[in-house]
Scaffold this motif. Structure first.
Motif, short mmCIF file in Angstrom:
data_model
loop_
_atom_site.label_atom_id
_atom_site.label_comp_id
_atom_site.label_asym_id
_atom_site.label_seq_id
_atom_site.Cartn_x
_atom_site.Cartn_y
_atom_site.Cartn_z
N ALA A 174 0.83 -1.21 0.00
CA ALA A 174 0.00 0.00 0.00
C ALA A 174 0.86 1.24 0.00
CB ALA A 174 -0.93 -0.01 1.21
N ARG A 175 1.95 1.23 0.77
CA ARG A 175 2.84 2.40 0.81
C ARG A 175 3.48 2.66 -0.55
NH1 ARG A 175 5.91 0.99 6.47
NH2 ARG A 175 4.13 1.43 7.86
N GLY A 176 3.91 1.60 -1.21
CA GLY A 176 4.52 1.78 -2.55
C GLY A 176 3.54 2.36 -3.56
N GLY A 177 2.29 1.89 -3.48
CA GLY A 177 1.26 2.43 -4.40
C GLY A 177 1.00 3.92 -4.16
N LYS A 178 1.01 4.29 -2.88
CA LYS A 178 0.78 5.70 -2.54
C LYS A 178 1.87 6.58 -3.11
CE LYS A 178 -1.83 5.36 1.76
NZ LYS A 178 -1.79 5.60 3.22
N GLN A 179 3.11 6.12 -2.97
CA GLN A 179 4.24 6.92 -3.48
C GLN A 179 4.15 7.11 -4.99
OE1 GLN A 179 7.75 4.92 -2.09
NE2 GLN A 179 7.50 5.62 0.05
N GLN A 180 3.81 6.00 -5.68
CA GLN A 180 3.69 6.09 -7.14
C GLN A 180 2.57 7.05 -7.55
OE1 GLN A 180 3.18 2.15 -8.63
NE2 GLN A 180 5.31 1.53 -8.24
N ALA A 181 1.45 6.95 -6.86
CA ALA A 181 0.31 7.84 -7.18
C ALA A 181 0.66 9.29 -6.91
CB ALA A 181 -0.91 7.43 -6.35
N ALA A 182 1.38 9.54 -5.80
CA ALA A 182 1.77 10.92 -5.47
C ALA A 182 2.72 11.48 -6.52
CB ALA A 182 2.42 10.94 -4.09
N ALA A 183 3.65 10.62 -6.99
CA ALA A 183 4.61 11.08 -8.02
C ALA A 183 3.88 11.45 -9.31
CB ALA A 183 5.65 10.00 -8.28
N LYS A 184 2.94 10.57 -9.69
CA LYS A 184 2.17 10.86 -10.92
C LYS A 184 1.33 12.13 -10.76
CE LYS A 184 1.91 6.17 -12.75
NZ LYS A 184 1.01 5.05 -13.09
N GLN A 185 0.75 12.22 -9.57
CA GLN A 185 -0.07 13.41 -9.32
C GLN A 185 0.77 14.69 -9.37
OE1 GLN A 185 -2.25 13.08 -5.69
NE2 GLN A 185 -3.65 14.77 -6.19
N GLN A 186 2.00 14.60 -8.86
CA GLN A 186 2.90 15.76 -8.88
C GLN A 186 3.27 16.13 -10.32
OE1 GLN A 186 3.75 17.41 -6.11
NE2 GLN A 186 4.88 18.94 -7.31
N GLU A 187 3.53 15.08 -11.12
CA GLU A 187 3.87 15.34 -12.53
C GLU A 187 2.72 16.03 -13.27
OE1 GLU A 187 5.00 11.70 -14.29
OE2 GLU A 187 6.92 11.54 -13.22
N SER A 188 1.52 15.49 -13.05
CA SER A 188 0.35 16.11 -13.71
C SER A 188 0.13 17.54 -13.23
CB SER A 188 -0.90 15.26 -13.46
OG SER A 188 -1.21 15.25 -12.07
N PHE A 189 0.37 17.75 -11.95
CA PHE A 189 0.21 19.10 -11.39
C PHE A 189 1.23 20.06 -12.00
CE2 PHE A 189 1.31 22.26 -8.13
CZ PHE A 189 0.08 22.88 -7.99
N ASP A 190 2.47 19.57 -12.16
CA ASP A 190 3.51 20.42 -12.77
C ASP A 190 3.16 20.78 -14.21
OD1 ASP A 190 4.96 20.37 -10.44
OD2 ASP A 190 6.23 18.66 -11.05
N LYS A 191 2.64 19.76 -14.92
CA LYS A 191 2.25 20.02 -16.32
C LYS A 191 1.14 21.07 -16.38
CE LYS A 191 3.57 15.58 -18.32
NZ LYS A 191 3.07 14.32 -18.91
N GLU A 192 0.14 20.87 -15.53
CA GLU A 192 -0.96 21.84 -15.50
C GLU A 192 -0.48 23.24 -15.13
OE1 GLU A 192 -3.89 20.30 -12.89
OE2 GLU A 192 -4.56 18.73 -14.28
N LEU A 193 0.48 23.29 -14.20
CA LEU A 193 1.04 24.59 -13.79
C LEU A 193 1.76 25.27 -14.95
CD1 LEU A 193 1.44 26.45 -11.31
CD2 LEU A 193 3.61 25.27 -10.91
#
Length: 494
Positions: free
Chosen positions: A60-79
């Motif tokens: 579960a912890r590994g999945g959270k980290q991956q999701a957070a990284a993807k979310q950060q990437e998408s946020f950076d792109k949107e920014l």
């Protein structure tokens, strides 16, 4: 992909008189979702955890980290996209602001142009009003000569149409032709105009000089009279032209003064309307029967109702009197109509007398104009005589000058005066200076000669003075001989 069951520890059996068994903590919904997403995205080989990593919490912890990284990437792109959009919006804003400024400038310039045009139109309207007022300028000067000349031109045209007063004299042949026409027509009654004229032309050639003499004398007398009349008319026209020019010069200043005065009055008055001047002696038109009645009734209406003029004015009085006049009978209108009729008869009598008076004044003015014209003609003749005198004087003076010039023709045998000492010096020095300074101006050379002449000593000047004196002595001797020869020639001619 098949659902994989999470490994769970075996649940122990219930014991009496023992503590309650702690229930296994269920994974939260968010953690379950993340884990399910990770399992779906992973391959079947990855689904089965290694025997050492079978702990669900770690997965579960590994999945959270991956999701957070993807979310950060998408946020950076949107920014980044948002920043690009903001940059574009800023540029568009600047462009729109520039466009608005340009439009504001255009509007201001347009408003200024409209204001200037309005001011110019006001000025033009004011000038137009002034010009319209200036059109009413009527000078008080009487250009009598111009009017008379126009009348003379009209009379001349009429004379040309109806025949001139003084015809050109007929030739002797025409005079003889007129005398012989009747006799020749009797002799040849059937002959036409052309045949008769041919016969008379042939007969004129056979007429002797003695028979032609009376016709020639008559022609000469008529010709002299005609030439005298024409010369007189020509002289009068020249004199009138002179007088006209003289009068124009005199009246121009008066006309200018009147115009300037009128212009000044117009500027002072502004745009006030001026009424036409009426002749005070001209009789006024009589009032009609209705106006006589209304004037009589007006005083009564004002006495009855004093406020009628304040409320309705003259219009109210006219309305009341008009209605009363319409409702009146013929018997009541009769006295007013009789008064109006008498007034009209008196007016017609006065107008006839006024017209007769005007005609008398016009005839009197015409006589005065004729007398004035005679005076003008006399003045014109005097001016013409003065002009002729001045022209004759100028002509005589010119002739005298020309005669003097002819008399003063130089005799080629007469000896010439010798040059002075300075001129002798300048001739020789000029040659030397021209050789020394080729291409120099004549004025500079003369200046140098004068400088050198001033620099000469008295002894050097004496040389040139002696040369000039010798030349003068020789000239005197030659002149004595020349005078003696002239005297001898005059004696022989006498």
């Amino acid at each position: 992909m098949a659902d994989v069951a999470l490994p769970s520890s075996p649940i122990p059996a219930k014991k009496k008189n023992s503590r309650k068994v702690l229930k296994q903590k269920k994974a939260s919904t968010s953690e379950a979702n993340v884990l399910a997403q990770a399992l779906t995205e992973s391959s079947p080989a990855e689904i089965l955890p290694p025997p050492s990593e079978t702990d669900p919490m770690k997965a579960a912890r590994g999945g959270k980290q991956q999701a957070a990284a993807k979310q950060q990437e998408s946020f950076d792109k949107e920014l980044e996209q948002m920043q690009e959009m903001l940059q574009k919006l800023k540029l568009e804003k600047e462009k729109t602001e520039e466009m608005l400024k340009e439009k504001d400038d255009m509007l201001k310039a347009r408003e200024e142009e409209l204001e200037n045009k309005g001011k110019e139109q006001e000025k033009l309207q004011a000038e137009l009003k002034k010009l319209q007022k200036l059109k009413e300028f009527k000078p008080n000067l009487n250009f009598q000569i111009l009017k008379d000349n126009e009348q003379d031109d009209k009379d001349k045209k009429k004379k040309k149409k109806g025949g001139a007063e003084k015809k050109r004299p007929s030739q002797p042949y025409i005079l003889w032709y007129k005398d012989q026409w009747a006799e020749m027509k009797k002799e040849n009654p059937n002959a036409d105009f052309k045949e008769v004229s041919v016969i008379l032309g042939a007969k004129w050639k056979t007429v002797s000089a003695e028979e032609k003499k009376p016709y020639e004398e008559k022609y000469q007398a008529e010709k002299e009279a005609y030439l005298q009349v024409m010369a007189k008319e020509k002289r009068e026209t020249e004199a009138m032209k002179l007088l006209e020019d003289d009068q124009k010069q005199k009246t121009a200043m008066e006309l200018l003064e009147q115009y300037l005065q009128f212009k000044h009055e117009v500027e002072d008055q502004g745009n006030k309307k001026t009424k036409k001047e009426k002749d005070p002696l001209k009789p006024k038109q009589p009032m009609s029967a209705f106006f006589i009645y209304s004037n009589e009734r007006r005083s009564a209406l004002v006495a009855e109702n004093k406020t009628i003029l304040e409320v309705g004015g003259d219009w109210q009085v006219a309305k009341i009197t008009g209605e009363e006049w319409k409702n009146m009978t013929e018997k009541k209108k009769a006295p007013y109509e009789e008064i109006a009729k008498k007034n009209k008869e008196n007016y017609l009598i006065e107008m006839e007398a006024y017209k007769l008076k005007k005609e008398e004044e016009a005839s009197h003015i015409k006589k005065e104009e004729e007398e004035l014209l005679k005076l003008h003609k006399q003045e014109a003749m005097q001016l013409l005589k003065k002009k002729e005198k001045t022209e004759n004087i100028i002509k005589k003076t010119k002739e005298i000058k020309q005669k003097k010039k002819k008399d003063q023709t130089v005799d080629p045998n007469k000896p010439k005066k010798p040059a002075s000492s300075f001129l002798l010096f300048s001739k020789e020095t000029r040659k030397s200076l021209m050789e020394e300074r080729p291409g120099t101006n004549n004025s500079t050379i003369t200046a140098l000669i004068s400088v050198k002449w001033k620099e000469l000593s008295e002894e050097e000047r004496q040389v040139w003075n002696s040369k000039a004196a010798e030349a003068m002595d020789a000239y005197k001797k030659e002149m004595e001989e020349y005078n003696k020869s002239c005297a001898a020639a005059a004696g022989t001619s006498a």
